[in-house]
Design a protein around this motif. Structure first.
Motif, PDB file in Angstrom:
ATOM      1  N   ASP A 102       0.834  -1.208   0.000  1.00 41.35           N
ATOM      2  CA  ASP A 102       0.000   0.000   0.000  1.00 41.35           C
ATOM      3  C   ASP A 102       0.872   1.262   0.000  1.00 41.35           C
ATOM      4  N   GLU A 103       0.224   2.407   0.039  1.00 42.64           N
ATOM      5  CA  GLU A 103       0.932   3.686  -0.058  1.00 42.64           C
ATOM      6  C   GLU A 103       1.835   3.950   1.145  1.00 42.64           C
ATOM      7  N   ASP A 104       1.587   3.278   2.261  1.00 45.73           N
ATOM      8  CA  ASP A 104       2.382   3.482   3.474  1.00 45.73           C
ATOM      9  C   ASP A 104       3.532   2.495   3.604  1.00 45.73           C
ATOM     10  N   GLY A 105       3.707   1.632   2.590  1.00 45.09           N
ATOM     11  CA  GLY A 105       4.812   0.678   2.630  1.00 45.09           C
ATOM     12  C   GLY A 105       4.496  -0.639   3.307  1.00 45.09           C
ATOM     13  N   TYR A 106       3.215  -0.875   3.628  1.00 46.33           N
ATOM     14  CA  TYR A 106       2.809  -2.142   4.240  1.00 46.33           C
ATOM     15  C   TYR A 106       2.496  -3.157   3.143  1.00 46.33           C
ATOM     16  N   PHE A 107       2.948  -4.389   3.364  1.00 45.63           N
ATOM     17  CA  PHE A 107       2.733  -5.456   2.388  1.00 45.63           C
ATOM     18  C   PHE A 107       1.569  -6.347   2.824  1.00 45.63           C
ATOM     19  N   TYR A 108       0.885  -6.897   1.820  1.00 42.47           N
ATOM     20  CA  TYR A 108      -0.247  -7.801   2.039  1.00 42.47           C
ATOM     21  C   TYR A 108      -0.067  -9.021   1.147  1.00 42.47           C
TER      22      TYR A 108
END
Length: 513
Positions: free
Chosen positions: A399-405
């Motif tokens: 996502d835009e905040d650098g969190y991966f899913y």
């Protein structure tokens, strides 16, 4: 610096600190170091040389911990093996891994007697008296290949083989869900850097007591529950096997502070009759990995036990941790978090080009934790490691905040009439139903659509019907994502680490048809 030298430093500085608890045993760092030294000396006396391969067929006991560090100190390469594997599975790993010495639970002696003619390269088998840990066994019948762990520990020889950072420390075989297991070669730098980085990321210190309920032969437990705490003066609470009642009892008794498990374990703890917040009152953080944790389960668990659950991500080839949710700066349920110290992750397309936020591609990893390669598999290594990046085979987005899913495994994605269906998305919806205890989704062949969605459900209530599941899915999923058939099971098949065996589900389907 490496695992052995770091542990040695702690033993010198804080010899009286508790290193591990096992049943009624409590061992200090000084006592643990003495046992490691004796085991390393014993290996030297039976002819173990630097680079020799030693297999550990052990469950969760101090024998595993002592053998692991003792073998490293002697300069050996460790191959941990699930002791509950079949003779065929064990035989393959011992042969493929060019194992010279085996350290095994004494209960496996009958198995060795059946297999020894098939394993001519095995020079020594060290049997552990697991019923009475670390005590001598005078009645053990030994021949020229069989040794007693207790007798080996009588050695007074001092030995320490100083490794290079890129020397192989361990070969960890993958679970083999897509074929024959592959041996990931992990160096001393790989194991030390990941254990140290994980410990710093989770702020482990000498006041922590980490529960080792996961199998110690599995890389998740090996790094997070054993190596990481021991690199920072923390203690390890060794559980012979996982059971919800035992976890609650031991956590409360010893005031454990960190618990690590796979989603299945959290589900069992959550569902356990009589479970309450009091059972986890001393725990400051829970760690989940090994598979994606359904958001509904995560939220329910946190609410019930008033404890933070942080999801992370890893794989054997990365020693294993690559991502973790940060707890100082916030976390996002459903996410595997952000880069840990010294490790980089990115999502790429089929050409290896990084994708913009929220586009699905393959997750790749780079850092000092990435394996040297697969043992005796140069082609597989070249396919998996490109320009220093480890291609995980997992589909993900950032996502835009650098969190991966994690979206799903590439091989698990279902193609329905040209549309991509990710099993996790459907499973998340199923877990939202109040009467669903467990749910798994796979793709099955269909003559018209190529594949359709098949779901397996373990119900909480015997009154749950297929119609209720269908109605629930209709409210939350597009038509092509909905299960075409629903099968109720008493239990979802899993391996020894709690990972769901999707292949076994397909076998169930084949038998039923």
């Amino acid at each position: 610096m490496n695992l052995v030298s770091k542990l040695g430093e702690t033993a010198k500085l804080k010899p009286d600190r508790t290193a591990y608890i096992f049943g009624d045993q409590t061992e200090t760092y000084g006592g643990l170091q003495e046992k490691i030294d004796r085991f390393a000396g014993g290996l030297y006396e039976i002819g173990v040389k630097k680079g020799d391969h030693i297999a550990l067929l052990l469950g969760n006991t101090p024998h595993f911990l002592i053998s692991f560090f003792g073998a490293l100190k002697a300069g050996a390469v460790i191959i941990p093996i699930n002791p509950t594997y079949t003779p065929t599975e064990i035989g393959y790993l011992l042969t493929n891994g060019d194992v010279k010495v085996v350290v095994a639970d004494g209960k496996l002696l009958p198995l060795y007697e059946k297999m020894h003619e098939m394993l001519p390269k095995i020079e020594q088998v060290i049997l552990c008296e697991t019923s009475e840990p670390l005590q001598d066994s005078e009645n053990l019948q030994v021949n020229n290949k069989l040794k007693s762990f207790a007798n080996l520990m009588k050695s007074s020889v001092q030995v320490f083989s100083e490794p290079n950072q890129d020397d192989i420390a361990a070969i960890l075989y993958t679970s083999g869900t897509t074929g024959k297991p592959k041996g990931a070669m992990l160096t001393h730098q790989n194991l030390f850097s990941n254990a140290n980085d994980v410990a710093q990321y989770l702020t482990m210190d000498e006041d922590d007591l980490v529960v080792a309920a996961l199998p110690m032969f599995h890389v998740f437990c090996l790094t997070v529950c054993m190596n990481a705490p021991l690199m920072n003066g923390a203690a390890v609470l060794i559980m012979p096997k996982f059971s919800p009642s035992a976890v609650f009892k031991l956590v409360k008794k010893h005031k454990a502070t960190i618990f690590a498990g796979v989603p299945t374990m959290y589900n069992y703890l959550y569902q356990h009759e009589g479970a309450s917040e009091d059972g986890f009152a001393s725990v400051r953080i829970c760690i989940s990995g090994g598979a994606a944790m359904p958001v509904a389960l995560l939220n329910n668990f946190e609410k019930k036990f008033n404890v933070l659950v942080l999801e992370g991500y890893g794989l054997s080839e990365a020693s294993p941790v690559a991502c973790f949710n940060p707890f100082h700066t916030g976390r996002k349920p459903g996410s595997i978090g952000t880069n840990i110290l010294n490790v980089k992750n990115k999502v790429v397309n089929e050409f290896g080009e990084e994708l913009p936020p929220n586009q699905v591609g393959e997750l790749i990893v780079k850092g000092p934790n990435v394996m040297k390669g697969y043992y005796k598999m140069p082609e597989e290594t070249a396919h998996t490691i490109k320009d220093g990046w480890l291609y995980t085979g997992d589909l993900a987005r950032q996502d835009e905040d650098g969190y991966f899913y994690i979206v799903d495994r590439k091989k698990d994605m279902i193609l329905v009439g040209g549309y991509n269906v990710y099993p996790r998305e459907v499973e998340e919806v199923l877990y939202k139903h109040p009467d669903v205890a467990e749910a798994v989704v796979i793709g099955v062949p269909d003559p018209n659509k190529g594949e359709v969605v098949q779901c397996y459900v373990v119900p909480k209530s015997k009154t749950l019907t297929e119609e209720e599941i269908v109605s629930h899915c209709e409210r939350h999923l597009a038509k092509y994502k909905r299960p075409s058939t629903i099968i109720f099971l008493d239990e979802i098949p899993k391996n020894s680490t709690g990972k769901i065996l999707r292949r076994a589900l397909k076998d169930i389907l084949t038998k039923q048809s």
